[in-house]
Design a protein around this motif. Structure first.
Motif, PDB file in Angstrom:
ATOM      1  N   THR A  59       1.124  -1.194  -0.099  1.00 31.20           N
ATOM      2  CA  THR A  59       0.097  -0.238  -0.220  1.00 31.20           C
ATOM      3  C   THR A  59       0.756   1.612  -0.054  1.00 31.20           C
ATOM      4  O   THR A  59       0.369   2.109  -0.037  1.00 31.20           O
ATOM      5  CB  THR A  59      -0.755   0.029   1.525  1.00 31.20           C
ATOM      6  N   HIS A  60       1.873   1.209   0.081  1.00 31.30           N
ATOM      7  CA  HIS A  60       3.602   2.241   0.259  1.00 31.30           C
ATOM      8  C   HIS A  60       4.161   2.064  -1.403  1.00 31.30           C
ATOM      9  O   HIS A  60       5.005   2.550  -0.568  1.00 31.30           O
ATOM     10  CB  HIS A  60       3.902   1.923   1.772  1.00 31.30           C
ATOM     11  N   TYR A  61       4.284   1.275  -2.059  1.00 27.14           N
ATOM     12  CA  TYR A  61       4.691   0.705  -3.153  1.00 27.14           C
ATOM     13  C   TYR A  61       4.323   2.172  -4.221  1.00 27.14           C
ATOM     14  O   TYR A  61       3.668   1.655  -5.067  1.00 27.14           O
ATOM     15  CB  TYR A  61       4.309  -0.795  -3.102  1.00 27.14           C
ATOM     16  N   ASP A  62       5.050   3.119  -4.615  1.00 27.56           N
ATOM     17  CA  ASP A  62       4.635   4.037  -4.814  1.00 27.56           C
ATOM     18  C   ASP A  62       6.090   3.907  -6.329  1.00 27.56           C
ATOM     19  O   ASP A  62       6.378   5.661  -6.307  1.00 27.56           O
ATOM     20  CB  ASP A  62       4.702   4.910  -4.532  1.00 27.56           C
ATOM     21  N   ASN A  63       6.770   2.993  -6.680  1.00 28.68           N
ATOM     22  CA  ASN A  63       7.342   3.696  -7.850  1.00 28.68           C
ATOM     23  C   ASN A  63       6.904   3.819  -8.865  1.00 28.68           C
ATOM     24  O   ASN A  63       5.806   2.774  -9.472  1.00 28.68           O
ATOM     25  CB  ASN A  63       8.376   2.139  -7.339  1.00 28.68           C
ATOM     26  N   PRO A  64       7.580   5.072  -9.509  1.00 31.58           N
ATOM     27  CA  PRO A  64       6.728   5.477 -10.620  1.00 31.58           C
ATOM     28  C   PRO A  64       6.531   4.519 -11.623  1.00 31.58           C
ATOM     29  O   PRO A  64       5.985   4.160 -12.587  1.00 31.58           O
ATOM     30  CB  PRO A  64       7.494   6.537 -11.230  1.00 31.58           C
ATOM     31  N   LEU A  65       7.694   3.106 -12.219  1.00 34.43           N
ATOM     32  CA  LEU A  65       7.429   2.971 -13.323  1.00 34.43           C
ATOM     33  C   LEU A  65       6.208   1.609 -12.876  1.00 34.43           C
ATOM     34  O   LEU A  65       5.459   1.712 -13.998  1.00 34.43           O
ATOM     35  CB  LEU A  65       9.153   2.106 -13.286  1.00 34.43           C
ATOM     36  N   GLY A  76      -4.922  -8.135   0.482  1.00 32.38           N
ATOM     37  CA  GLY A  76      -4.776  -7.577  -0.922  1.00 32.38           C
ATOM     38  C   GLY A  76      -6.013  -7.029  -1.657  1.00 32.38           C
ATOM     39  O   GLY A  76      -6.223  -6.989  -2.687  1.00 32.38           O
ATOM     40  N   VAL A  77      -6.821  -6.851  -0.867  1.00 35.52           N
ATOM     41  CA  VAL A  77      -7.948  -5.762  -1.018  1.00 35.52           C
ATOM     42  C   VAL A  77      -7.613  -4.388  -1.582  1.00 35.52           C
ATOM     43  O   VAL A  77      -7.911  -3.662  -1.589  1.00 35.52           O
ATOM     44  CB  VAL A  77      -9.262  -6.365  -0.249  1.00 35.52           C
ATOM     45  N   THR A  98      -1.363  -3.584  -6.076  1.00 36.19           N
ATOM     46  CA  THR A  98      -1.293  -5.157  -7.292  1.00 36.19           C
ATOM     47  C   THR A  98      -3.007  -4.600  -7.656  1.00 36.19           C
ATOM     48  O   THR A  98      -3.641  -4.896  -9.074  1.00 36.19           O
ATOM     49  CB  THR A  98      -2.045  -6.132  -6.421  1.00 36.19           C
ATOM     50  N   ASN A  99      -3.785  -3.289  -7.491  1.00 37.14           N
ATOM     51  CA  ASN A  99      -5.255  -3.276  -7.436  1.00 37.14           C
ATOM     52  C   ASN A  99      -5.445  -1.909  -8.551  1.00 37.14           C
ATOM     53  O   ASN A  99      -6.340  -1.777  -8.611  1.00 37.14           O
ATOM     54  CB  ASN A  99      -6.313  -2.814  -6.727  1.00 37.14           C
ATOM     55  N   LYS A 100      -3.701  -1.147  -8.693  1.00 37.92           N
ATOM     56  CA  LYS A 100      -3.566  -0.633  -9.542  1.00 37.92           C
ATOM     57  C   LYS A 100      -3.780  -0.507 -10.714  1.00 37.92           C
ATOM     58  O   LYS A 100      -3.226   0.266 -11.268  1.00 37.92           O
ATOM     59  CB  LYS A 100      -2.670   1.130  -8.784  1.00 37.92           C
ATOM     60  N   ASN A 101      -4.653  -1.405 -11.815  1.00 38.90           N
ATOM     61  CA  ASN A 101      -4.724  -1.620 -12.566  1.00 38.90           C
ATOM     62  C   ASN A 101      -6.000  -0.786 -13.375  1.00 38.90           C
ATOM     63  O   ASN A 101      -6.701  -0.075 -12.723  1.00 38.90           O
ATOM     64  CB  ASN A 101      -4.488  -2.898 -13.190  1.00 38.90           C
ATOM     65  N   LYS A 102      -6.130  -1.570 -14.956  1.00 38.08           N
ATOM     66  CA  LYS A 102      -7.468  -0.711 -15.684  1.00 38.08           C
ATOM     67  C   LYS A 102      -8.692  -1.048 -14.850  1.00 38.08           C
ATOM     68  O   LYS A 102      -9.279   0.023 -14.356  1.00 38.08           O
ATOM     69  CB  LYS A 102      -7.057  -0.695 -17.091  1.00 38.08           C
ATOM     70  N   GLY A 124      -8.596  -1.957 -11.134  1.00 38.42           N
ATOM     71  CA  GLY A 124      -8.868  -1.317 -10.614  1.00 38.42           C
ATOM     72  C   GLY A 124      -8.947  -2.989  -9.114  1.00 38.42           C
ATOM     73  O   GLY A 124      -9.559  -2.962  -8.013  1.00 38.42           O
ATOM     74  N   ALA A 125      -8.269  -3.553 -10.167  1.00 38.60           N
ATOM     75  CA  ALA A 125      -8.249  -4.859  -9.262  1.00 38.60           C
ATOM     76  C   ALA A 125      -6.949  -6.045  -9.473  1.00 38.60           C
ATOM     77  O   ALA A 125      -7.091  -6.802 -10.935  1.00 38.60           O
ATOM     78  CB  ALA A 125      -9.341  -5.869  -9.509  1.00 38.60           C
ATOM     79  N   GLY A 126      -6.848  -6.433  -8.370  1.00 39.54           N
ATOM     80  CA  GLY A 126      -6.083  -7.351  -9.068  1.00 39.54           C
ATOM     81  C   GLY A 126      -5.872  -8.689  -8.285  1.00 39.54           C
ATOM     82  O   GLY A 126      -6.735  -8.843  -7.621  1.00 39.54           O
ATOM     83  N   VAL A 127      -5.005  -9.590  -8.435  1.00 34.19           N
ATOM     84  CA  VAL A 127      -4.719 -10.780  -7.926  1.00 34.19           C
ATOM     85  C   VAL A 127      -3.773 -11.125  -6.953  1.00 34.19           C
ATOM     86  O   VAL A 127      -2.131 -10.515  -7.383  1.00 34.19           O
ATOM     87  CB  VAL A 127      -4.532 -12.528  -8.703  1.00 34.19           C
ATOM     88  N   GLN A 128      -3.199 -11.087  -5.005  1.00 32.94           N
ATOM     89  CA  GLN A 128      -2.187 -10.983  -4.384  1.00 32.94           C
ATOM     90  C   GLN A 128      -1.590 -12.955  -3.988  1.00 32.94           C
ATOM     91  O   GLN A 128      -2.431 -13.051  -3.099  1.00 32.94           O
ATOM     92  CB  GLN A 128      -1.977  -9.911  -3.511  1.00 32.94           C
TER      93      GLN A 128
END
Length: 207
Positions: free
Chosen positions: A80-86, A143-144, A150-154, A156-160
């Motif tokens: 939740t703090h993973y602000d890597n721009p790449l 991971g919700v 993980t959830n910051k894709n098009k 707004g939902a990923g899998v952990q």
């Protein structure tokens, strides 16, 4: 134990030895992304599983690898703090994201979480069919959170996926996930390939 760094930006800016870590990225023409954001020696085995899964699914791949001889956990920055721009830029273009992590346990298991409920269900089913024990993640590994990278894709939902220590060791011959062993492909076990294939089958269903 709390993280030493409050964000990836802080880690990269202030960590005193840039040789202690590296970013590994493979770009492919895909709307899928496989990540190991706590890779290398931080959560051992996650980079290799993510890399192989990305290769066989022709997905994009991102891993942040701890390269220290010891104490790699000081390079851990929570999702939740993973602000890597790449990573944020790449993931924002993806439809499906699978993030591979590790937790400490002497029994083989995978905790499955994330906001992409369809893909969570499919991966769970295919892992079970392949003989891998998996259970719904507890809240602290769920991971919700909307701020989970993980959830910051098009969508707004990923899998952990959180693999136990025992499960990650089993990804390598002789249950040896030391750096020297895991970085040589000849030591990748059938478990690693079968696990990746289960994820691949799930992804093929949603693409």
């Amino acid at each position: 134990m709390s993280d030493l760094y409050n964000s990836m930006t802080e880690l990269v800016r202030t960590h005193n030895d840039s040789n202690d870590f590296m970013f590994s990225v493979d770009y492919r023409e895909s709307s899928n992304l496989i990540t190991a954001i706590h890779g290398g020696g931080i959560e051992a085995g996650t980079s290799e599983l993510a890399q192989y899964t990305a290769e066989i699914t022709n997905s994009n791949y991102f891993s942040f690898k701890g390269l220290k001889s010891s104490d790699n956990t000081e390079l851990h920055v929570t999702s939740t703090h993973y602000d890597n721009p790449l990573l944020l830029t790449l993931n924002s273009q993806m439809n499906h994201t699978v993030s591979i992590h590790g937790y400490g346990d002497s029994e083989k298991n995978t905790y499955i979480g994330g906001s992409d409920k369809q893909l969570v269900t499919l991966i769970s089913q295919y892992l079970t069919t392949a003989g891998f024990k998996n259970t719904i993640a507890p809240s602290n590994l769920g991971g919700v959170d909307i701020d989970n990278v993980t959830n910051k894709n098009k969508r707004g939902a990923g899998v952990q996926l959180e693999l136990s220590t025992a499960q990650r060791k089993a990804l390598f011959n002789n249950n040896d996930f030391s750096r020297a062993n895991r970085e040589s492909r000849i030591n990748w076990s059938d478990d690693l390939r079968n696990y990746a294939n289960a994820i691949a089958k799930a992804l093929s269903y949603v693409n």
